[in-house]
Write a protein that holds these residues in place. Structure first.
Motif, PDB file in Angstrom:
ATOM      1  N   ILE A  88       0.847  -1.183   0.000  1.00  0.00           N
ATOM      2  CA  ILE A  88       0.000   0.000   0.000  1.00  0.00           C
ATOM      3  C   ILE A  88       0.889   1.242   0.000  1.00  0.00           C
ATOM      4  N   ARG A  89       0.293   2.362  -0.380  1.00  0.00           N
ATOM      5  CA  ARG A  89       1.005   3.642  -0.406  1.00  0.00           C
ATOM      6  C   ARG A  89       0.175   4.673   0.351  1.00  0.00           C
ATOM      7  N   LEU A  90       0.812   5.335   1.289  1.00  0.00           N
ATOM      8  CA  LEU A  90       0.178   6.416   2.033  1.00  0.00           C
ATOM      9  C   LEU A  90       0.692   7.748   1.492  1.00  0.00           C
ATOM     10  N   ARG A  91      -0.223   8.669   1.287  1.00  0.00           N
ATOM     11  CA  ARG A  91       0.137  10.031   0.876  1.00  0.00           C
ATOM     12  C   ARG A  91      -0.369  10.975   1.956  1.00  0.00           C
ATOM     13  N   LEU A  92       0.557  11.641   2.641  1.00  0.00           N
ATOM     14  CA  LEU A  92       0.216  12.542   3.731  1.00  0.00           C
ATOM     15  C   LEU A  92       0.597  13.963   3.345  1.00  0.00           C
ATOM     16  N   THR A  93      -0.255  14.894   3.703  1.00  0.00           N
ATOM     17  CA  THR A  93      -0.006  16.307   3.455  1.00  0.00           C
ATOM     18  C   THR A  93      -0.008  17.044   4.785  1.00  0.00           C
ATOM     19  N   TYR A  94       1.142  17.620   5.105  1.00  0.00           N
ATOM     20  CA  TYR A  94       1.287  18.418   6.324  1.00  0.00           C
ATOM     21  C   TYR A  94       1.365  19.892   5.939  1.00  0.00           C
ATOM     22  N   GLN A  95       1.139  20.759   6.920  1.00  0.00           N
ATOM     23  CA  GLN A  95       1.350  22.193   6.739  1.00  0.00           C
ATOM     24  C   GLN A  95       2.108  22.729   7.944  1.00  0.00           C
ATOM     25  N   SER A  96       3.189  23.435   7.639  1.00  0.00           N
ATOM     26  CA  SER A  96       4.050  23.968   8.695  1.00  0.00           C
ATOM     27  C   SER A  96       3.657  25.409   9.028  1.00  0.00           C
ATOM     28  N   PHE A  97       3.552  25.685  10.337  1.00  0.00           N
ATOM     29  CA  PHE A  97       3.266  27.039  10.821  1.00  0.00           C
ATOM     30  C   PHE A  97       4.411  27.560  11.699  1.00  0.00           C
ATOM     31  N   TYR A  98       5.606  26.992  11.485  1.00  0.00           N
ATOM     32  CA  TYR A  98       6.747  27.390  12.290  1.00  0.00           C
ATOM     33  C   TYR A  98       7.348  28.677  11.709  1.00  0.00           C
ATOM     34  N   ALA A  99       7.338  29.744  12.506  1.00  0.00           N
ATOM     35  CA  ALA A  99       7.929  31.019  12.087  1.00  0.00           C
ATOM     36  C   ALA A  99       9.402  31.011  12.482  1.00  0.00           C
ATOM     37  N   ALA A 100      10.231  30.584  11.555  1.00  0.00           N
ATOM     38  CA  ALA A 100      11.654  30.419  11.855  1.00  0.00           C
ATOM     39  C   ALA A 100      12.369  31.763  11.839  1.00  0.00           C
ATOM     40  N   LEU A 101      13.286  31.929  12.786  1.00  0.00           N
ATOM     41  CA  LEU A 101      14.166  33.094  12.801  1.00  0.00           C
ATOM     42  C   LEU A 101      15.521  32.779  12.188  1.00  0.00           C
ATOM     43  N   ASP A 102      15.810  31.511  12.026  1.00  0.00           N
ATOM     44  CA  ASP A 102      17.043  31.089  11.373  1.00  0.00           C
ATOM     45  C   ASP A 102      16.788  29.727  10.725  1.00  0.00           C
ATOM     46  N   ALA A 103      17.725  29.297   9.897  1.00  0.00           N
ATOM     47  CA  ALA A 103      17.582  28.003   9.232  1.00  0.00           C
ATOM     48  C   ALA A 103      17.824  26.881  10.229  1.00  0.00           C
TER      49      ALA A 103
END
Length: 297
Positions: free
Chosen positions: A82-97
Motif C-alpha cells: 500500500i502507499r500512504l500520501r500525507l499532506t502536512y502544513q508547517s506554521f513554524y515562524a523560523a528566525l534562522d535556518a
C-alpha cells in the motif's frame, strides 16, 4: 506440551511479523520550507499478499504539534503493498535556518487466512525537514518603518481593443459561413439549380395515404427533372438525360421505375397499381437520393 505451545506462539508471531516487508518514506525535498508551506510525504509499505491496512489506525487530520498540522491522508493500493500520501502544513515562524522533526506513527495491518485473522504493525519512523526564515533576523536599520516594505508591483495595462476586434471579425466570419451553409442547403427558400431539394421539402407536406398526394409527389419529381434538364423530360429521354447529367446515373433504375409509375398513375389511371409498383417509402428515398446527387453535382 509447554514446548509445543511455545513453538505455536513463535509461529504465530512470525506469521504476523512476516506481513510487513519494508517501509520506505519519500519527500519531494528536505529543505527550503517557510511559514505556511505544504509538505507532501509518500510512504510505501511492502506487504505480503492479502494484507490490508486498518484505517482506524491511520493518523487523523488535525494538529500534530503546535507548529504542524496534518491536512490530508490518502491510501492507495500498489503492487506488493500500500502507499500512504500525507499532506502536512508547517506554521513554524523560523528566525534562522534549522531542522524540525515530524513524529512517526504506527499503522496496524490485518491478513485474512483459513486459520483466522493475523495482525501486524508497520512502524513509520520520524523524519525531518529544513525551514528557513522569511526575513532577516537583524535587518538594516531604517528611520522610516515604511522603508522596510517593498513597493507595489506595476501591472502592464492590457488593451482590450485587439481582442474585441478579433471577436467581431470571427463572429462576422461565422455568420457568413452560416449564411453560405443555409444557401447551400436551401433552408429558407428555393435555391436556383436545386429543384430536387425543393421537391424533397414539399414532399414532407403531402399525405402518404391520399391518392392525390401520390400523384402530386410524382409531379414534384417531374418538375425536378424538367428544371434540371431545362426541357420537358419523357421516359424515352432518360438515357440522354443521364449522359448530360452523370451525377444522376446511380439513380437510373429508380428513375426508370418512376416513369413506369407515372405512366400508370396519369395515363392508365391506375394509381393503386402505380403505388404497389413503386411504394411511397421508395419514392421518398429516391427523391432524397436525387437531392443528394444534386448537391454533389
Amino acid at each position: 506440551m509447554r514446548v509445543l505451545a511455545i513453538l505455536f506462539l513463535i509461529l504465530q508471531t512470525a506469521a504476523a511479523a512476516a506481513q510487513v516487508r519494508s517501509v520506505e518514506l519519500r519527500t519531494p525535498r528536505s529543505f527550503g520550507y517557510v511559514l505556511g508551506d505544504l509538505l507532501q510525504v509518500r510512504i510505501d509499505i511492502a506487504l505480503d499478499p492479502g494484507s490490508t491496512v486498518q484505517r482506524a489506525s491511520l493518523p487523523k487530520p488535525g494538529p500534530v504539534t503546535y507548529w504542524l498540522d496534518l491536512r490530508d491522508v490518502a491510501v492507495e493500493r500498489m503492487a506488493g503493498g500500500i502507499r500512504l500520501r500525507l499532506t502536512y502544513q508547517s506554521f513554524y515562524a523560523a528566525l534562522d535556518a534549522r531542522r524540525l522533526e515530524v513524529p512517526g506513527f504506527t499503522v496496524a495491518l490485518a491478513s485474512e487466512s483459513p486459520g483466522g485473522t493475523t495482525t501486524a504493525q508497520a512502524e513509520i519512523p520520524p523524519w525531518s525537514f529544513g525551514v528557513s526564515p522569511l526575513r532577516e533576523v537583524q535587518p538594516e536599520k531604517r528611520d522610516d518603518p515604511a522603508d522596510y516594505l517593498q513597493p507595489d508591483g506595476r501591472a502592464r495595462r492590457l488593451d482590450p481593443q485587439p481582442a474585441a476586434m478579433a471577436a467581431l471579425v470571427l463572429a462576422g466570419l461565422g455568420l457568413l459561413a452560416l449564411g453560405l451553409l443555409a444557401y447551400d442547403r436551401a433552408w429558407f427558400g428555393r435555391r436556383r439549380g436545386r429543384p430536387f431539394a425543393l421537391a424533397a421539402r414539399r414532399l414532407r407536406r403531402l399525405a402518404e395515404t391520399d391518392p392525390d398526394g401520390y400523384r402530386e409527389a410524382l409531379r414534384l419529381i417531374h418538375r425536378g427533372l424538367d428544371e434540371t434538364d431545362g426541357r420537358r423530360l419523357l421516359a424515352d429521354d432518360l438515357p440522354a438525360f443521364l449522359d448530360r447529367h452523370p451525377a444522376f446515373r446511380p439513380e437510373g433504375e429508380s428513375l426508370g421505375r418512376f416513369f413506369e409509375a407515372s405512366r400508370r398513375a396519369f395515363f392508365g389511371r391506375e394509381v393503386q397499381a402505380a403505388r404497389e409498383g413503386w411504394p411511397w417509402p421508395e419514392l421518398q428515398a429516391a427523391l432524397r437520393r436525387l437531392a443528394a446527387a444534386e448537391r454533389a453535382a
